[in-house]
Design a protein around this motif. Structure first.
Motif, PDB file in Angstrom:
ATOM      1  N   ASP A  99       0.541  -1.613  -0.040  1.00  0.00           N
ATOM      2  CA  ASP A  99       0.034  -0.508   0.574  1.00  0.00           C
ATOM      3  C   ASP A  99       1.042   1.220   0.080  1.00  0.00           C
ATOM      4  OD1 ASP A  99      -2.290  -1.623  -0.059  1.00  0.00           O
ATOM      5  OD2 ASP A  99      -2.254  -1.954   1.808  1.00  0.00           O
ATOM      6  N   ASP A 100       2.226   1.502   0.627  1.00  0.00           N
ATOM      7  CA  ASP A 100       2.927   2.187   0.632  1.00  0.00           C
ATOM      8  C   ASP A 100       3.458   2.381  -0.770  1.00  0.00           C
ATOM      9  OD1 ASP A 100       2.712   2.725   3.552  1.00  0.00           O
ATOM     10  OD2 ASP A 100       4.251   1.510   3.781  1.00  0.00           O
ATOM     11  N   LEU A 101       3.389   1.421  -1.742  1.00  0.00           N
ATOM     12  CA  LEU A 101       4.551   1.474  -2.197  1.00  0.00           C
ATOM     13  C   LEU A 101       3.277   2.348  -3.628  1.00  0.00           C
ATOM     14  CD1 LEU A 101       6.354   1.158  -5.178  1.00  0.00           C
ATOM     15  CD2 LEU A 101       5.579  -1.283  -4.646  1.00  0.00           C
ATOM     16  N   ALA A 102       2.046   1.906  -3.777  1.00  0.00           N
ATOM     17  CA  ALA A 102       0.858   1.937  -4.474  1.00  0.00           C
ATOM     18  C   ALA A 102       0.434   3.737  -3.792  1.00  0.00           C
ATOM     19  CB  ALA A 102      -0.613   1.672  -3.916  1.00  0.00           C
ATOM     20  N   ALA A 103       0.598   4.099  -3.021  1.00  0.00           N
ATOM     21  CA  ALA A 103       0.731   5.695  -2.797  1.00  0.00           C
ATOM     22  C   ALA A 103       1.728   6.566  -2.807  1.00  0.00           C
ATOM     23  CB  ALA A 103       0.508   5.768  -1.391  1.00  0.00           C
TER      24      ALA A 103
ATOM     25  N   ASP B 280      24.454  -7.267  -9.424  1.00  0.00           N
ATOM     26  CA  ASP B 280      24.929  -8.150 -10.450  1.00  0.00           C
ATOM     27  C   ASP B 280      24.486  -9.040 -11.485  1.00  0.00           C
ATOM     28  OD1 ASP B 280      27.435  -7.524  -9.079  1.00  0.00           O
ATOM     29  OD2 ASP B 280      27.572  -9.480  -8.608  1.00  0.00           O
ATOM     30  N   LEU B 281      22.846  -9.036 -11.382  1.00  0.00           N
ATOM     31  CA  LEU B 281      22.202  -9.733 -12.005  1.00  0.00           C
ATOM     32  C   LEU B 281      20.976  -8.834 -11.990  1.00  0.00           C
ATOM     33  CD1 LEU B 281      22.130 -13.007  -9.712  1.00  0.00           C
ATOM     34  CD2 LEU B 281      23.523 -12.158 -12.060  1.00  0.00           C
ATOM     35  N   MET B 282      20.445  -7.854 -10.997  1.00  0.00           N
ATOM     36  CA  MET B 282      18.915  -7.464 -11.637  1.00  0.00           C
ATOM     37  C   MET B 282      18.865  -5.823 -12.569  1.00  0.00           C
ATOM     38  SD  MET B 282      17.030  -6.718  -7.732  1.00  0.00           S
ATOM     39  CE  MET B 282      16.452  -7.740  -7.537  1.00  0.00           C
ATOM     40  N   GLN B 283      17.941  -5.974 -13.649  1.00  0.00           N
ATOM     41  CA  GLN B 283      17.978  -4.687 -14.922  1.00  0.00           C
ATOM     42  C   GLN B 283      16.477  -4.648 -14.847  1.00  0.00           C
ATOM     43  OE1 GLN B 283      18.322  -7.874 -18.269  1.00  0.00           O
ATOM     44  NE2 GLN B 283      20.551  -8.477 -17.696  1.00  0.00           N
ATOM     45  N   ILE B 284      16.586  -3.387 -15.091  1.00  0.00           N
ATOM     46  CA  ILE B 284      15.538  -2.882 -14.963  1.00  0.00           C
ATOM     47  C   ILE B 284      14.089  -4.028 -16.059  1.00  0.00           C
ATOM     48  CG2 ILE B 284      14.409  -0.879 -16.696  1.00  0.00           C
ATOM     49  CD1 ILE B 284      17.515   0.582 -15.817  1.00  0.00           C
ATOM     50  N   GLY B 285      13.351  -3.395 -15.368  1.00  0.00           N
ATOM     51  CA  GLY B 285      12.381  -4.417 -16.116  1.00  0.00           C
ATOM     52  C   GLY B 285      12.132  -5.806 -15.425  1.00  0.00           C
ATOM     53  N   ASP B 286      12.789  -6.096 -15.028  1.00  0.00           N
ATOM     54  CA  ASP B 286      13.029  -7.468 -14.267  1.00  0.00           C
ATOM     55  C   ASP B 286      11.431  -7.417 -13.066  1.00  0.00           C
ATOM     56  OD1 ASP B 286      15.332  -8.390 -15.023  1.00  0.00           O
ATOM     57  OD2 ASP B 286      15.643  -8.403 -13.213  1.00  0.00           O
ATOM     58  N   GLY B 287      11.166  -8.531 -13.416  1.00  0.00           N
ATOM     59  CA  GLY B 287       9.449  -9.433 -12.056  1.00  0.00           C
ATOM     60  C   GLY B 287      10.085  -8.775 -11.209  1.00  0.00           C
ATOM     61  N   VAL B 288       8.723  -8.548 -10.005  1.00  0.00           N
ATOM     62  CA  VAL B 288       9.319  -8.829  -8.138  1.00  0.00           C
ATOM     63  C   VAL B 288       8.027  -9.044  -8.027  1.00  0.00           C
ATOM     64  CG1 VAL B 288       9.820  -6.769  -6.338  1.00  0.00           C
ATOM     65  CG2 VAL B 288      11.032  -7.219  -8.787  1.00  0.00           C
TER      66      VAL B 288
ATOM     67  N   ALA C  52       5.565  -6.387  -8.651  1.00  0.00           N
ATOM     68  CA  ALA C  52       6.307  -4.713  -9.541  1.00  0.00           C
ATOM     69  C   ALA C  52       7.950  -5.161 -10.393  1.00  0.00           C
ATOM     70  CB  ALA C  52       7.166  -4.472  -7.888  1.00  0.00           C
ATOM     71  N   ARG C  53       8.312  -3.458 -10.947  1.00  0.00           N
ATOM     72  CA  ARG C  53       9.140  -4.702 -12.067  1.00  0.00           C
ATOM     73  C   ARG C  53       9.997  -3.825 -10.867  1.00  0.00           C
ATOM     74  NH1 ARG C  53      10.742  -0.457 -15.625  1.00  0.00           N
ATOM     75  NH2 ARG C  53       9.755   1.539 -15.347  1.00  0.00           N
ATOM     76  N   VAL C  54      11.416  -4.264 -11.497  1.00  0.00           N
ATOM     77  CA  VAL C  54      12.994  -3.027 -11.092  1.00  0.00           C
ATOM     78  C   VAL C  54      12.942  -2.124 -12.104  1.00  0.00           C
ATOM     79  CG1 VAL C  54      14.901  -3.057 -11.651  1.00  0.00           C
ATOM     80  CG2 VAL C  54      14.197  -5.224 -10.432  1.00  0.00           C
ATOM     81  N   ALA C  55      12.840  -0.590 -11.803  1.00  0.00           N
ATOM     82  CA  ALA C  55      13.109   0.490 -12.010  1.00  0.00           C
ATOM     83  C   ALA C  55      13.940   0.877 -12.735  1.00  0.00           C
ATOM     84  CB  ALA C  55      11.480   0.988 -11.055  1.00  0.00           C
ATOM     85  N   SER C  56      14.383   0.695 -11.420  1.00  0.00           N
ATOM     86  CA  SER C  56      16.269   1.443 -11.583  1.00  0.00           C
ATOM     87  C   SER C  56      17.510   0.310 -11.282  1.00  0.00           C
ATOM     88  CB  SER C  56      16.790   2.478 -10.677  1.00  0.00           C
ATOM     89  OG  SER C  56      16.940   2.207  -9.067  1.00  0.00           O
ATOM     90  N   ALA C  57      18.881   0.893 -12.434  1.00  0.00           N
ATOM     91  CA  ALA C  57      19.743   0.341 -11.705  1.00  0.00           C
ATOM     92  C   ALA C  57      20.348   0.245 -10.544  1.00  0.00           C
ATOM     93  CB  ALA C  57      20.827   0.795 -12.522  1.00  0.00           C
ATOM     94  N   ALA C  58      21.132  -0.720  -9.576  1.00  0.00           N
ATOM     95  CA  ALA C  58      21.594  -0.709  -8.565  1.00  0.00           C
ATOM     96  C   ALA C  58      22.332   0.968  -8.637  1.00  0.00           C
ATOM     97  CB  ALA C  58      22.735  -1.771  -8.283  1.00  0.00           C
TER      98      ALA C  58
ATOM     99  N   VAL D 279      11.966   0.295  -7.092  1.00  0.00           N
ATOM    100  CA  VAL D 279      10.756  -0.449  -7.075  1.00  0.00           C
ATOM    101  C   VAL D 279       9.347   0.139  -8.014  1.00  0.00           C
ATOM    102  CG1 VAL D 279      11.843  -2.616  -6.361  1.00  0.00           C
ATOM    103  CG2 VAL D 279      10.361  -1.229  -5.329  1.00  0.00           C
ATOM    104  N   SER D 280       8.603   0.005  -9.318  1.00  0.00           N
ATOM    105  CA  SER D 280       7.944   0.714  -9.217  1.00  0.00           C
ATOM    106  C   SER D 280       6.698  -0.949  -9.009  1.00  0.00           C
ATOM    107  CB  SER D 280       7.712   1.097 -10.269  1.00  0.00           C
ATOM    108  OG  SER D 280       8.053   0.174 -11.654  1.00  0.00           O
ATOM    109  N   LEU D 281       5.166  -0.355  -9.480  1.00  0.00           N
ATOM    110  CA  LEU D 281       4.241  -1.203  -8.803  1.00  0.00           C
ATOM    111  C   LEU D 281       3.427  -1.739 -10.436  1.00  0.00           C
ATOM    112  CD1 LEU D 281       2.264  -2.222  -6.509  1.00  0.00           C
ATOM    113  CD2 LEU D 281       0.618  -0.203  -7.155  1.00  0.00           C
ATOM    114  N   LEU D 282       3.166  -2.594  -9.844  1.00  0.00           N
ATOM    115  CA  LEU D 282       2.346  -3.329 -11.401  1.00  0.00           C
ATOM    116  C   LEU D 282       0.926  -3.759 -11.201  1.00  0.00           C
ATOM    117  CD1 LEU D 282       4.710  -6.027 -12.609  1.00  0.00           C
ATOM    118  CD2 LEU D 282       4.344  -3.772 -14.205  1.00  0.00           C
TER     119      LEU D 282
END
Length: 153
Positions: free
Chosen positions: A16-20, A42-50, A66-72, A102-105
């Motif tokens: 809910d915090d992410l949604a807000a 090393d492994l996360m990429q923008i667009g990966d599913g969470v 959610a999805r990964v929305a930025s590089a580390a 991360v961004s909410l899907l």
């Protein structure tokens, strides 16, 4: 594309915090395990599913997607002495800890840990393995698909 299960304590940051949040996007701060940090680095990429997982609460489980929305990038909480995640050994020139955004899907029906444990198709997930306490774990494409099929029920 990779898939991840990322744990958050809902009293610190819930689905809910992410949604807000502005643009439904937040930094994933406070990871203080080297293996979890290395996954982000090393492994996360923008667009990966969470799979957004509520942990350390009365009923833990998956609360949304959610999805990964930025590089580390360096986790700013490591430099803040008032933060519970402060690390006096980290410096801006040599940060030890990283974060991704991360961004909410979507918020989903809640898939509890107990329900996951009772489902034979999900038994390979790292979150269900004895002794696993990592806050960031990889999820295989099959596990991702199996979880999604359960969230749609």
């Amino acid at each position: 594309m990779n898939y991840w299960l990322m744990k958050s304590e809902p009293h610190e940051c819930s689905i809910d915090d992410l949604a807000a949040a502005p643009d439904q996007r937040l930094p994933w701060t406070g990871v203080r395990n080297y293996q979890a940090r290395n996954f982000m680095r090393d492994l996360m990429q923008i667009g990966d599913g969470v799979l957004f997982y509520h942990s350390s609460c009365p009923i833990p489980g998956i609360a949304g997607l959610a999805r990964v929305a930025s590089a580390a990038q360096p986790d700013s909480t490591q430099f803040d002495p008032s933060s519970p995640y402060y690390d006096p050994k980290s410096t801006s020139s040599k940060p030890r800890w990283l974060q991704v955004e991360v961004s909410l899907l979507k918020k989903t029906r809640f898939l509890s840990l107990a329900e996951m444990r009772s489902d034979s198709a999900l038994q390979t997930m790292r979150v269900l393995q004895p002794g696993n306490r990592l806050s960031v774990t990889p999820v295989t494409p099959k596990e991702w698909a199996d979880v999604l099929s359960r969230l749609d029920r």
